[in-house]
Motif scaffolding. Structure first.
Motif, mmCIF file in Angstrom:
data_model
loop_
_atom_site.group_PDB
_atom_site.id
_atom_site.type_symbol
_atom_site.label_atom_id
_atom_site.label_comp_id
_atom_site.label_asym_id
_atom_site.label_seq_id
_atom_site.Cartn_x
_atom_site.Cartn_y
_atom_site.Cartn_z
ATOM 1 N N LYS A 133 10.240 12.003 -13.295
ATOM 2 C CA LYS A 133 11.116 11.176 -12.579
ATOM 3 C C LYS A 133 11.591 10.006 -13.566
ATOM 4 N N PHE A 134 11.358 10.320 -14.848
ATOM 5 C CA PHE A 134 12.347 9.406 -15.833
ATOM 6 C C PHE A 134 13.269 10.389 -16.401
ATOM 7 N N VAL A 135 14.471 10.017 -15.799
ATOM 8 C CA VAL A 135 15.877 10.802 -15.849
ATOM 9 C C VAL A 135 16.729 10.465 -17.022
ATOM 10 N N HIS A 136 16.634 9.454 -17.506
ATOM 11 C CA HIS A 136 17.760 8.876 -18.455
ATOM 12 C C HIS A 136 16.936 8.488 -19.798
ATOM 13 N N ARG A 137 17.946 8.141 -20.734
ATOM 14 C CA ARG A 137 17.390 7.740 -22.093
ATOM 15 C C ARG A 137 16.589 6.286 -22.086
ATOM 16 N N THR A 138 15.843 6.153 -22.860
ATOM 17 C CA THR A 138 14.843 4.743 -22.451
ATOM 18 C C THR A 138 15.853 3.690 -22.955
ATOM 19 N N GLY A 139 16.810 3.529 -23.925
ATOM 20 C CA GLY A 139 17.813 2.478 -23.868
ATOM 21 C C GLY A 139 18.838 2.618 -24.806
ATOM 22 N N HIS A 140 19.756 1.529 -24.908
ATOM 23 C CA HIS A 140 20.929 1.681 -25.570
ATOM 24 C C HIS A 140 21.257 0.372 -26.375
ATOM 25 N N GLY A 141 21.900 0.584 -27.474
ATOM 26 C CA GLY A 141 22.357 -0.725 -28.134
ATOM 27 C C GLY A 141 23.234 -1.908 -27.260
ATOM 28 N N VAL A 142 23.220 -2.892 -27.571
ATOM 29 C CA VAL A 142 23.996 -4.169 -26.856
ATOM 30 C C VAL A 142 24.566 -4.905 -27.946
ATOM 31 N N GLY A 143 26.023 -5.146 -27.792
ATOM 32 C CA GLY A 143 26.529 -5.895 -28.454
ATOM 33 C C GLY A 143 27.800 -6.343 -28.030
ATOM 34 N N LEU A 144 29.112 -6.091 -28.687
ATOM 35 C CA LEU A 144 30.446 -6.337 -28.031
ATOM 36 C C LEU A 144 30.583 -5.089 -26.985
ATOM 37 N N ASP A 145 29.884 -4.103 -27.021
ATOM 38 C CA ASP A 145 29.887 -3.208 -25.814
ATOM 39 C C ASP A 145 28.523 -3.162 -25.185
ATOM 40 N N HIS A 171 27.198 -0.790 -23.989
ATOM 41 C CA HIS A 171 26.393 0.507 -24.355
ATOM 42 C C HIS A 171 26.841 0.893 -25.816
ATOM 43 N N GLU A 172 26.063 0.770 -26.790
ATOM 44 C CA GLU A 172 26.668 0.906 -28.089
ATOM 45 C C GLU A 172 25.318 1.625 -28.939
ATOM 46 N N PRO A 173 25.468 2.122 -30.100
ATOM 47 C CA PRO A 173 24.465 2.083 -31.054
ATOM 48 C C PRO A 173 23.618 1.355 -31.436
ATOM 49 N N PRO A 174 22.226 1.276 -31.544
ATOM 50 C CA PRO A 174 21.464 2.822 -31.470
ATOM 51 C C PRO A 174 21.049 3.019 -30.189
ATOM 52 N N TYR A 175 21.130 4.378 -29.964
ATOM 53 C CA TYR A 175 20.635 4.994 -28.586
ATOM 54 C C TYR A 175 19.262 5.144 -28.853
ATOM 55 N N SER A 181 18.168 -2.184 -25.274
ATOM 56 C CA SER A 181 17.492 -2.247 -24.025
ATOM 57 C C SER A 181 16.252 -1.289 -24.264
ATOM 58 N N ILE A 182 15.170 -1.611 -23.634
ATOM 59 C CA ILE A 182 14.281 -0.826 -23.102
ATOM 60 C C ILE A 182 14.052 -0.676 -21.680
ATOM 61 N N GLU A 183 14.363 0.326 -21.142
ATOM 62 C CA GLU A 183 14.580 0.414 -19.583
ATOM 63 C C GLU A 183 13.925 1.654 -18.933
ATOM 64 N N PRO A 184 12.828 1.613 -19.058
ATOM 65 C CA PRO A 184 12.151 2.745 -18.307
ATOM 66 C C PRO A 184 12.200 2.595 -16.855
ATOM 67 N N GLY A 185 12.292 3.920 -16.185
ATOM 68 C CA GLY A 185 12.676 4.083 -14.784
ATOM 69 C C GLY A 185 11.942 5.060 -14.017
ATOM 70 N N ALA A 186 11.517 5.222 -12.865
ATOM 71 C CA ALA A 186 11.096 6.111 -12.123
ATOM 72 C C ALA A 186 11.755 6.281 -10.719
ATOM 73 N N TYR A 187 12.327 7.439 -10.457
ATOM 74 C CA TYR A 187 13.254 7.418 -9.231
ATOM 75 C C TYR A 187 12.787 8.681 -8.290
ATOM 76 N N LEU A 188 12.440 8.296 -7.323
ATOM 77 C CA LEU A 188 11.983 9.038 -6.046
ATOM 78 C C LEU A 188 12.952 9.535 -5.286
ATOM 79 N N LYS A 189 13.536 10.761 -5.159
ATOM 80 C CA LYS A 189 14.657 11.192 -4.559
ATOM 81 C C LYS A 189 14.550 10.902 -3.011
ATOM 82 N N ASP A 190 15.367 10.038 -2.219
ATOM 83 C CA ASP A 190 15.602 9.893 -0.938
ATOM 84 C C ASP A 190 14.437 8.775 -0.591
#
Length: 371
Positions: free
Chosen positions: A297-309, A311-315, A331-340
């Motif tokens: 249910k966790f279908v994306h990366r855990t996080g991404h760097g944040v700065g002038l962008d 989404h930027e390194p480190p991923y 960021s640290i952004e865990p998620g669980a996604y239950l379809k529909d």
């Protein structure tokens, strides 16, 4: 400020030498902003900055930008072209003067194809590589000024998060789009310059789509609603996510899944310290999902760097062996996604410190409405 930017440019040139590159060519991008102080929206006109490994950087710009760049950037060598003549002559003379043909040249990663093709035409014997090889290491570790802006932006997002989640039953009957407008209004009313990214309000089944934005779906009692938003201060954005049930009883199983996501967030937070790899943080988060049978249910990366962008390194993703260093923000952004059905995501920004990390945002991490 100029001395600050010149120091960044010096470090960039030192990295060019280490990477055996003779120059990096920047287009309208966050990299240009980072090194020169000038920023604007990307466009079709050739606006480029040539940064040689040795010597002064050179701007090649449309003449309409000359005065603006003189005001906003510390770089003195500004060469202009007009719409009548086009950029070809000034580009050719610049690359000839810098003697780049046959050299290893790095290009801004977001440079438009039209600019890349023209540069290749004028440097037929050069070899090309990505500018990220030099610029990402410089940008990943934020200085005190950058951290100040990121903290300010995060404080605004915290205040707005608390205010929006205190709507309680007043949020029921609003559409996602209407609630997003309220979020935007509140963000910009508190010193925010512009949205950090397009606001996400994902209610009910829409919350099961990680990058759902907004729709005309009406928020109902008992709906889990994913709220993901941020605002910029001096170009630096905040980014936080909370999931709330504004009123009524949440769906069966929601509380249990929410508790897993929050535990995963804490596991990631506790793992962060200098020397730990981005991959290890990702694993700490995923292990919690695995232990509770929710890994799929966790279908994306855990996080991404944040700065002038935003989404930027480190991923923060499996396989990224970048070692965390003080000053890195992500960021640290865990998620669980239950379809529909519904989704849950909780996201914090953290900055690596000398012995661990600290959160930049700290609004309550509860699914219940705030009073």
């Amino acid at each position: 400020m100029e001395a600050h930017l010149e120091e960044r440019m010096q470090r960039c040139q030192e990295q060019l030498v280490k990477q055996n590159a003779d120059a990096v060519i920047l287009s309208m991008s966050s990299n240009l902003h980072f090194l020169t102080g000038f920023t604007d929206e990307p466009m079709e006109r050739h606006l480029l900055c040539f940064v040689p490994s040795d010597g002064d950087p050179v701007y090649v710009v449309p003449e309409m930008y000359e005065n603006q760049i003189q005001t906003e950037s510390w770089i003195e060598d500004i060469r202009t072209w007009s719409d009548d003549t086009g950029p070809a002559t000034i580009l050719k003379s610049t690359v000839d003067e810098l003697s780049l043909d046959g050299d290893r040249v790095l290009l801004d990663d977001t440079m438009q194809a039209r600019f890349v093709l023209d540069i290749q035409e004028y440097l037929p014997n050069a070899s090309f590589a990505r500018g990220e090889d030099v610029l990402s290491p410089l940008r990943m570790q934020k200085d005190e000024t950058e951290l100040k802006h990121l903290q300010h932006a995060s404080n605004i997002a915290d205040r707005v998060s608390k205010k929006i989640r205190s709507l309680g039953s007043d949020a029921v009957g609003l559409t996602e789009r209407e609630l997003a407008k309220q979020i935007r209004k509140n963000l910009l009313a508190q010193e925010g310059e512009e949205l950090g990214f397009q606001t996400i309000v994902g209610s009910g089944e829409n919350g099961a789509h990680p990058h759902h934005r907004v729709s005309d779906r009406v928020i109902e009692a008992g709906d889990p609603v994913v709220l993901d938003f941020g605002v910029t201060i001096n170009g630096y954005p905040s980014d936080q996510t909370r999931t709330v049930v504004f009123t009524g009883e949440p769906p069966i199983g929601f509380i249990e899944v929410y508790d897993v996501v929050r535990a995963a967030l804490e596991a990631g937070f506790q793992t962060v310290k200098p020397g730990v790899t981005a991959s290890q943080v990702d694993k700490a988060v995923r292990d919690v999902f695995e232990q509770h049978g929710l890994a799929e249910k966790f279908v994306h990366r855990t996080g991404h760097g944040v700065g002038l962008d935003i989404h930027e390194p480190p991923y923060i993703v499996n396989g990224n062996e970048t070692e965390l260093q003080p000053g890195m923000v992500f960021s640290i952004e865990p998620g669980a996604y239950l379809k529909d059905q519904w989704g849950v995501r909780i996201e914090d920004l953290v900055v690596v410190t000398t012995d661990g990390c600290r959160r930049l945002n700290d609004s309550p991490r509860t699914w219940r409405p705030l009073s």
